[in-house]
Design a protein around this motif. Sequence first.
Motif: not given
Length: 434
Positions: A159-162, A344, A349-350
């Motif tokens: 996911p691009g949010r990571i 998820e 987150a990273s």
Amino acid sequence: MSNATLAKEPSPASGAHYSVIVVGGGQAGLSVSHYLQQAGIDHLVLEKHSVTHTWRSQRWDNFCLVTPNWQCQLPGHPYNGTDPHGFMKKDEIIAYLDAFVAKVDAPVLEHAAVERVQRGGDGRFTVKSTRGEFTADQVVVASGGYHTPIVPRMAERLPGRIVQLQSSEYRNAQALPDGAVLVVGSGQSGAQIAEDLHLAGRKVYLAVGEAPRCARFYRGRDVVDWLADMRYYEMPVQEHPLREGVRDNTNHYVTGRDGGRDIDLRRFALEGMELFGRLDDLRDGQLRFAPNLAANLDDADETYNRINASIDGFIARNGIDAPPATRYEALWRPSEERTALDVEASGIASIVWCIGFRPDFSWLDAAVFNGRGHPAHVRGVTASPGIYFVGLPWLHTWGSGRFSGVARDAQFVVDAIRAARETVVADQTAAVSA
């Protein structure tokens, strides 16, 4: 103090000729320059970024040496501080290197990325860089073996949010977004970055690879001190049980942080870090891991105990008075092999990718590489006259790519350069006489 005030910036005209061009301005290239200057051989060092760039820009904030300070033995520049058995932190390492740069005062052309090295019909090498084209009689490749960060293609499907970083980009836990962190790889960088995040209170998932580990201290001394006495660091690659295969080995994980200690991933697991086996894939929103966590942990511990047992043997053979021998016993074992983790639900987150680098010598147009694309050489001397390597892991000994052994390798290569020059002069003299 900036690099600009430390490095001698020559102003060579494009087309200028040198007896030797050195590619790379790290500790290896500067060590070669040191010995070339002693030999009175004119040369130019070409550096893609700035001198000792990697130490300044590709280390995290809490980085420190994993080998004791006394092993810092750059040519003419041994460690002379007050803590020889300590471990220099990042700022101290940079200060040590700044003093070395100033002492060598090498003729370095910075921000000169080498694009092509090619031998011409006259036997000279043409060296094309982003700051001009030069020629040389001989070329030393001192750019190291860690060039292209390895990041798997599965990273594109996350996911691009990571936020995704390679180990060379990691700085500290505070620079990452809130949430859990997945560290992929448990070599020296991976294990230490996982520890850094863990100590900062972050939730860490660690994909454990096949890296071995060793003790920091054993039987009253640093393990490095014992191995030095056992002359392990003097062992040339051809005498190592693995021969040249040792060059592919992952470094043992251990740390010099806070005065030095073991890194025990099992202890981290007891403290809340979640361990998995090798990361293999991303499917249906889940990270997929190989069921090899238990085996990887056991193998690392076996290496740990085997090194200690070799020290036990040395102590016994030499009648050394030392504290009693011990054996590491596992503090924790996985109850099951977890092979999936929901991206998820895990709150990741990273991700910090710590799975190494690939060498890139595509700019060197010479028949000096083996079937795997690695330089073929004997102590840095290749079968192609005039081409040499310095600063590679296990170029000759364990210390070849480190502060401890690069001086010896650089001197050997410069001696070979000098001998080659003398041979050319002798041949020319004989031809004139004939």
